[in-house]
Design a protein around this motif. Structure first.
Motif: not given
Lengths: 182, 277
Positions: B190-194, B197-199, B219, B245, B252, B276
């Motif tokens: 999972v790539y999660w933009n902090q 908040k995009e996943v 999640a 998001s 996850f 996570a």
């Protein structure tokens, strides 16, 4: 000098229809002066009249098959070919020069195209010319040698259209009376 | 009109002098066939007119006779020589006799030869054209498939670049999800933009699902599963697929669900899961 041959008209016609050159030579010798006289009266130019006479004899030779003795004499047929050929040449020449006979005014006599020069190298003709009035001579020659219509003659002579035929009749009666006395 | 009227009308004089109109000529010619005396009167008048014409005779130029004879003798020679060959064949139908000069026969033969030559060349070039047409079409289809392939590569490269751009972002957090016990070889990330908040999900290794099934990402927030959406395996070139998001999550996980996803995860079908933080 070979023996002078004479052909009757029917012999001559038969020989011509068989494409006999001797008969054609005889025809030329006997009739070319009369037909050249017509061409000259119509055209008034010896060079052109010579070319026209050549065309007349070629037409006679080429269309002799179409001559029908029941419909008229050979000379009448040839005279008509000569007049039509010469008048056609005169009209196309006049047309080229932009002077259609119909456009000629009352002073049309000044025009070279319609000028009538009686060739007076013949005694009989001198007599005829003397006894015909100028107007009578002109009206006959305009119709017969220049191919003018009644309208054209009325315009050229400056006379009413309705009188053209009457005057022509009187002129021809006068001409025939003169010829009878000769 | 009776005969005497014809004679006195002036029509005869107009006719003989050439003055009569075509209607008048017709009228008089009818009279001539109807009344012999009218015909005789016309003939008399014509004879006199011809006498007048003859009075004006003039000897034509001396060379004219020769000129005319020269022309007609040439014409006759041409006629006779042209007629010789055709005579024997067309004797039965003299009116259909055709005179063909030898020059025209040569011209006709040349024309036929040219036509045959042209027909052969037509055939020959037609074959060549078909050959070139075939080659051209092959080249065209090759070119088209190359072009579409190149388009495909370009799309893939664009997608890759987009994925790499996403991964290069310093705010991007990586959550590695190893396989669970029943599926030890499975792996997904999972790539999660902090910040945003995009996943995004990247499939490293997951078996191809049955046609009526789809993988679903979950999640785990406060110990409860939250649906993050289903994703397709059919486009393996899309490195990263965007999911829903989420602000924060502890874990996850991916489960295999019926097509379209489920409200609650089927726990025995959990393929991968990862913490996570």
């Amino acid at each position: 000098m070979g023996a002078a041959v004479t052909y009757t008209e029917s012999e001559l016609v038969l020989g011509l229809k068989a494409r006999n050159e001797k008969h054609f030579g005889y025809l030329y010798d006997h009739y070319s002066p009369a037909l050249y006289g017509i061409a000259l009266k119509v055209i008034n130019d010896e060079t052109i009249a010579g070319d026209v006479l050549q065309e007349i004899f070629l037409k006679i030779w080429r269309s002799i098959e179409r001559y029908d003795s029941d419909k008229g004499r050979l000379f009448t047929w040839m005279v008509n070919i000569a007049r039509n050929t010469a008048i056609d040449t005169l009209r196309s020449k006049a047309h080229k020069m932009g002077q259609k006979a119909s456009e000629l005014g009352s002073n049309g006599f000044a025009s070279d195209q319609l000028a009538i020069h009686p060739s007076v190298d013949h005694l009989g003709l001198v007599k005829v010319v003397e006894q015909l009035s100028r107007e009578q001579r002109v009206i006959i020659d305009l119709a017969y040698y220049k191919g003018c219509t009644q309208e054209e003659i009325a315009k050229i002579l400056d006379i009413p259209l309705g009188t053209v035929k009457t005057r022509m009749r009187n002129a021809i009666i006068q001409l025939r009376n003169i010829l009878k006395q000769m | 009109m009776d005969a005497s009227r014809f004679i006195s009308s002036g029509l005869i004089e107009a006719y003989v002098s050439g003055l009569a109109t075509s209607n008048e000529v017709q009228e008089l010619e009818r009279g001539m066939t109807q009344y012999p005396e009218v015909a005789a009167a016309v003939d008399d008048c014509q004879l006199d007119m011809e006498q007048y014409v003859t009075l004006q005779s003039k000897t034509p130029p001396a060379d004219l006779k020769q000129r005319i004879f020269h022309i007609i003798i040439n014409e006759e020679v041409a006629r006779e020589s042209g007629a010789l060959g055709a005579d024997a064949v067309t004797d039965e139908f003299p009116e259909t006799k055709t005179y063909v000069s030898s020059t025209w026969r040569l011209v006709a033969a040349a024309a036929i030869i040219l036509l045959l030559g042209s027909l052969f060349l037509n055939y020959f070039f037609f074959g060549q054209i078909n050959d070139y047409k075939g080659r051209y079409e092959t080249l065209l289809s090759t070119h088209n498939s190359l072009a579409s392939e190149s388009n495909l590569y370009r799309t893939r490269i664009d997608q890759m670049e987009h994925a790499i751009d996403l991964m290069k972002n310093p705010s991007m957090k990586t959550v590695k999800m190893p396989g669970t016990k029943p599926f030890p070889t499975a792996l997904a990330t999972v790539y999660w933009n902090q910040q945003s908040k995009e996943v995004f999900i990247m499939v490293n290794n997951l078996p191809e699902p049955a046609a009526d099934k789809q993988y679903q990402l979950w999640a785990i927030v406060d110990g409860k599963p939250v649906d993050m959406g289903v994703f397709e395996m059919s486009n393996p070139h899309e490195l990263l697929q965007k999911m829903k998001s989420i602000d924060n999550a502890e874990m996850f996980a991916i489960t295999l669900e019926k097509k379209g996803g489920s409200a609650v995860p089927t726990l025995d079908q959990m393929y991968v899961a990862g913490k996570a933080s």
